[in-house]
Design a protein around this motif. Structure first.
Motif, mmCIF file in Angstrom:
data_model
loop_
_atom_site.group_PDB
_atom_site.id
_atom_site.type_symbol
_atom_site.label_atom_id
_atom_site.label_comp_id
_atom_site.label_asym_id
_atom_site.label_seq_id
_atom_site.Cartn_x
_atom_site.Cartn_y
_atom_site.Cartn_z
ATOM 1 N N ILE A 188 2.445 -88.872 84.407
ATOM 2 C CA ILE A 188 3.707 -88.976 85.138
ATOM 3 C C ILE A 188 4.750 -88.620 84.033
ATOM 4 O O ILE A 188 5.963 -88.175 84.223
ATOM 5 C CB ILE A 188 4.118 -90.094 86.050
ATOM 6 N N GLU A 189 4.452 -89.128 82.688
ATOM 7 C CA GLU A 189 5.293 -89.051 81.581
ATOM 8 C C GLU A 189 5.641 -87.665 81.336
ATOM 9 O O GLU A 189 6.860 -87.364 80.825
ATOM 10 C CB GLU A 189 4.564 -89.821 80.265
ATOM 11 N N VAL A 190 4.758 -86.821 81.206
ATOM 12 C CA VAL A 190 4.626 -85.473 81.295
ATOM 13 C C VAL A 190 5.676 -84.893 81.978
ATOM 14 O O VAL A 190 6.816 -84.001 81.830
ATOM 15 C CB VAL A 190 3.333 -84.600 81.066
ATOM 16 N N TRP A 191 5.400 -85.286 83.564
ATOM 17 C CA TRP A 191 6.292 -84.640 84.611
ATOM 18 C C TRP A 191 7.895 -84.901 84.246
ATOM 19 O O TRP A 191 8.861 -84.210 84.307
ATOM 20 C CB TRP A 191 6.087 -85.225 85.893
ATOM 21 N N LEU A 192 8.023 -86.416 84.002
ATOM 22 C CA LEU A 192 9.579 -86.861 83.729
ATOM 23 C C LEU A 192 10.031 -86.348 82.508
ATOM 24 O O LEU A 192 11.365 -86.155 82.405
ATOM 25 C CB LEU A 192 9.290 -88.282 83.900
ATOM 26 N N ALA A 193 9.105 -86.315 81.452
ATOM 27 C CA ALA A 193 9.688 -85.553 80.177
ATOM 28 C C ALA A 193 10.357 -84.237 80.507
ATOM 29 O O ALA A 193 11.492 -83.859 80.019
ATOM 30 C CB ALA A 193 8.694 -85.622 78.988
ATOM 31 N N ARG A 194 9.483 -83.453 81.269
ATOM 32 C CA ARG A 194 10.172 -82.101 81.429
ATOM 33 C C ARG A 194 11.345 -82.035 82.346
ATOM 34 O O ARG A 194 12.221 -81.377 82.228
ATOM 35 C CB ARG A 194 9.040 -81.313 82.196
ATOM 36 N N ARG A 195 11.353 -83.139 83.275
ATOM 37 C CA ARG A 195 12.717 -83.077 84.165
ATOM 38 C C ARG A 195 13.799 -83.298 83.301
ATOM 39 O O ARG A 195 15.083 -82.994 83.449
ATOM 40 C CB ARG A 195 12.502 -84.257 85.230
ATOM 41 N N LEU A 196 13.669 -84.134 82.196
ATOM 42 C CA LEU A 196 14.952 -84.419 81.321
ATOM 43 C C LEU A 196 14.981 -83.450 80.214
ATOM 44 O O LEU A 196 16.350 -83.016 80.065
ATOM 45 C CB LEU A 196 14.497 -85.870 80.777
#
Length: 155
Positions: A76-84
């Protein structure tokens, strides 16, 4: 939002993931602006403006943090990092007062870039610079030469 100084700050991706989990099934979005006080001032309609045409949009332009089902058990960290990471150029482009904040919202339409236009139900938190640095580190660690932020400025 009467006093956004009381709004907490999220400092890392684990904390953002926990906030996302706690909000479910209501949607969390990230918005890059001067903040909830500017966007939600009394008597002001919750709206954004299209940068290309100047048209007022019927909602706040924001991006969902929800993890899509097809992502499955990926971090999930990769997903959220990309969103930011996708939009962090906005603070440079629109000035130092522009920063990301998380809101609980309802989608009311789509903007010209197919972005959700939302009605903010509640401001949740600011996103810290440390979290943005963490997101950038994670995205850059993916080692993709074919991918970068969604910055339309010509270089």
């Amino acid at each position: 939002m009467d006093d956004e100084r009381e709004l907490p700050t999220i400092d890392d991706l684990a904390e953002l993931a926990a906030a996302l989990d706690a909000a479910h099934p209501v949607e969390l979005y990230v918005r890059w602006s001067k903040g909830p006080a500017a966007d939600l001032a009394h008597g002001r309609a919750q709206s954004s403006r299209d940068d290309l045409t100047g048209v007022r949009l019927p909602g706040l332009s924001a991006n969902p943090l929800r993890v899509e089902q097809w992502w499955r058990d990926r971090p999930i960290e990769v997903w959220l990092a990309r969103r930011l990471y996708d939009y962090q150029h906005l603070s440079d482009q629109r000035g130092p007062a522009v920063r990301p904040w998380v809101l609980l919202g309802e989608e009311h339409g789509r903007g010209p870039d197919n972005e959700p236009l939302v009605r903010c139900l509640r401001a949740v938190a600011w996103i810290s610079d440390d979290l943005l640095k963490e997101a950038q580190t994670i995205v850059e660690a993916q080692n993709s030469d074919m991918w970068g932020p969604l910055d339309r400025r010509r270089g």
